[in-house]
Write a protein that holds these residues in place. Structure first.
Motif, short mmCIF file in Angstrom:
data_model
loop_
_atom_site.label_atom_id
_atom_site.label_comp_id
_atom_site.label_asym_id
_atom_site.label_seq_id
_atom_site.Cartn_x
_atom_site.Cartn_y
_atom_site.Cartn_z
N CYS A 79 52.66 51.85 23.91
CA CYS A 79 51.47 52.82 23.98
C CYS A 79 51.50 53.36 25.62
N PHE A 80 51.38 54.60 25.93
CA PHE A 80 51.29 55.06 27.22
C PHE A 80 49.75 55.62 27.61
N LEU A 81 49.19 55.01 28.68
CA LEU A 81 47.94 55.72 29.00
C LEU A 81 47.89 56.23 30.43
N GLU A 83 45.14 56.92 31.96
CA GLU A 83 43.86 56.51 32.85
C GLU A 83 43.41 55.19 32.22
N PHE A 84 44.69 54.27 32.55
CA PHE A 84 44.67 52.94 31.96
C PHE A 84 43.33 51.96 32.24
N GLU A 85 42.96 51.93 33.30
CA GLU A 85 41.60 51.05 33.65
C GLU A 85 40.42 51.73 32.94
N ARG A 86 40.43 52.78 32.95
CA ARG A 86 39.14 53.49 32.32
C ARG A 86 39.12 53.42 30.80
N ASP A 87 40.32 53.71 30.07
CA ASP A 87 40.50 53.99 28.62
C ASP A 87 40.85 52.70 28.09
N LEU A 120 46.07 62.09 27.26
CA LEU A 120 45.63 60.99 27.82
C LEU A 120 46.35 59.90 27.48
N VAL A 121 47.27 59.69 26.07
CA VAL A 121 47.66 58.78 25.40
C VAL A 121 48.95 59.31 24.73
#
Length: 135
Positions: A79-81, A83-87, A120-121
């Motif tokens: 999985c690739f995000l 906005e990692f910390e936010r989401d 976003l993902v």
């Protein structure tokens, strides 16, 4: 046996040159999916990580369904995000709703600087066909 390269006319429109899935010896590798609508690929992306995660997972399940497989056959996801910390927390809640609690695939989740189509993902996965005698 040579690998099989699968493209499905009702699957999401590719955003790059790839097959929807490649299969070899019971292993099925799905290309990373974006949160695009298969029936309206030029429509705006859904708003927010929850809606985009649902669309990505639904796209992956659409491709698995074309192969006669389902979420229970998934053994690993990447999985690739953006906005990692936010989401991350809301992504996890949405993602896990697609699996039985005792059948969660192995998983890696990575924060990235950007994804195709401004998503976003993105999620790709590996599934395994049941072998003879397995359920």
């Amino acid at each position: 046996m040579a690998p099989k390269f699968h493209m499905f006319s009702n699957g999401p429109r590719p955003v790059a040159p790839f097959s929807h899935a490649v299969e070899d010896d019971g292993w099925v590798i799905l290309t990373g999916q974006m949160p695009t609508e298969p029936t309206a690929p030029d429509a705006p992306l859904p708003e927010g990580i929850e809606a985009q995660t649902r669309r990505v997972m639904d796209n992956l399940l659409l491709i698995l369904g074309e192969l006669g497989l389902g979420a229970e056959h998934i053994v690993q996801c990447r999985c690739f995000l953006t906005e990692f910390e936010r989401d991350y927390a809301l992504f996890n809640e949405t993602y896990k709703s697609y699996f039985a609690s005792d059948r969660l695939p192995a998983r890696t989740t990575v924060g990235v600087t950007a994804l195709a189509v401004g998503a976003l993902v993105e999620i790709d996965l590996i599934a395994r066909r049941p072998q003879e005698g397995e359920s």
